[in-house]
Design a protein around this motif. Sequence first.
Motif, short mmCIF file in Angstrom:
data_model
loop_
_atom_site.label_atom_id
_atom_site.label_comp_id
_atom_site.label_asym_id
_atom_site.label_seq_id
_atom_site.Cartn_x
_atom_site.Cartn_y
_atom_site.Cartn_z
N GLN A 35 0.84 -1.20 0.00
CA GLN A 35 0.00 0.00 0.00
C GLN A 35 0.87 1.25 0.00
N ASP A 37 0.26 4.00 1.61
CA ASP A 37 0.29 4.57 2.95
C ASP A 37 -0.26 3.53 3.92
N ARG A 40 -2.82 4.84 6.82
CA ARG A 40 -4.11 5.45 6.51
C ARG A 40 -5.04 4.41 5.91
N ASN A 42 -7.56 3.67 3.83
CA ASN A 42 -8.31 4.20 2.70
C ASN A 42 -8.80 3.02 1.86
N GLU A 45 -8.41 3.11 -2.08
CA GLU A 45 -7.01 3.02 -2.49
C GLU A 45 -6.45 1.63 -2.23
N TRP A 46 -6.72 1.09 -1.08
CA TRP A 46 -6.21 -0.24 -0.75
C TRP A 46 -6.80 -1.29 -1.70
#
Length: 248
Positions: A35, A37, A40, A42, A45-46
């Motif tokens: 990932q 980040d 975080r 998210n 996004e993940w």
Amino acid sequence: MTITTLIVPGLNSSGSAHWQSWFETRLPDAVRVIQSDWKRANLPEWSSRIRREIARRSGPVLIAAHSFGALAAVQAAEDYRERVQGALLVAPADPDKFGVAGALPEGPLGFPATLVASANDPWLSVDKAFALALRWGADFVDLGAAGHINAESGFGPWPFGLSLLRQLETRRVWEGGRGAGGTDPVPAAGRRLVTPEAAAALAKWREQPARTRRARSSGSEATIADDVSGFVASPRSAWATVRGNPGV
């Protein structure tokens, strides 16, 4: 055909002492989903990162996901049901804590799955975990008081978990190709993937003092394999019912 195992960690990723890292040493075709980040949570996004890794492979994939990674994995896998051989969902995070419950699948996942939970997981109650298993049509395994089923709670080398993952490899064969045009006449949720003998062994393991239990969960593969003889590739006729079964 080669089956790729996607390792999907949760927040902060999984360190070298975590069972997911150990899985990577045991599975030559394992790929960790990275990932952008790790701190975080998210979900879009993940999930997109997981979809990208699935799309890069031409063959079937297995998923071994932990915590928030399990939530991202089930969302991503919705788009690749025919490609997912199975998913091991260990200690999923509580969707309500992250405000993502509405973004997750509301019905059966469409591929074999096993959800592994703990009676004292700070990130998800065992009752909520069981509800997710029912919702997703996943088999359910309650490890008892096992924390968040991570390195901190003693789950480094974890042959028992690896057995669960390997069992998923053959589930489509047993179930007549469920998710690829076949049917499963027996609802999956609410069953354990264990024979009665293996269920008794797991119950005995749970009765041990926490310190001893952690040591055994991190023990040699041979020792654990002896404890759960009959666990791997047990036929459907030998599976034990999950909830409300004394001693299981």
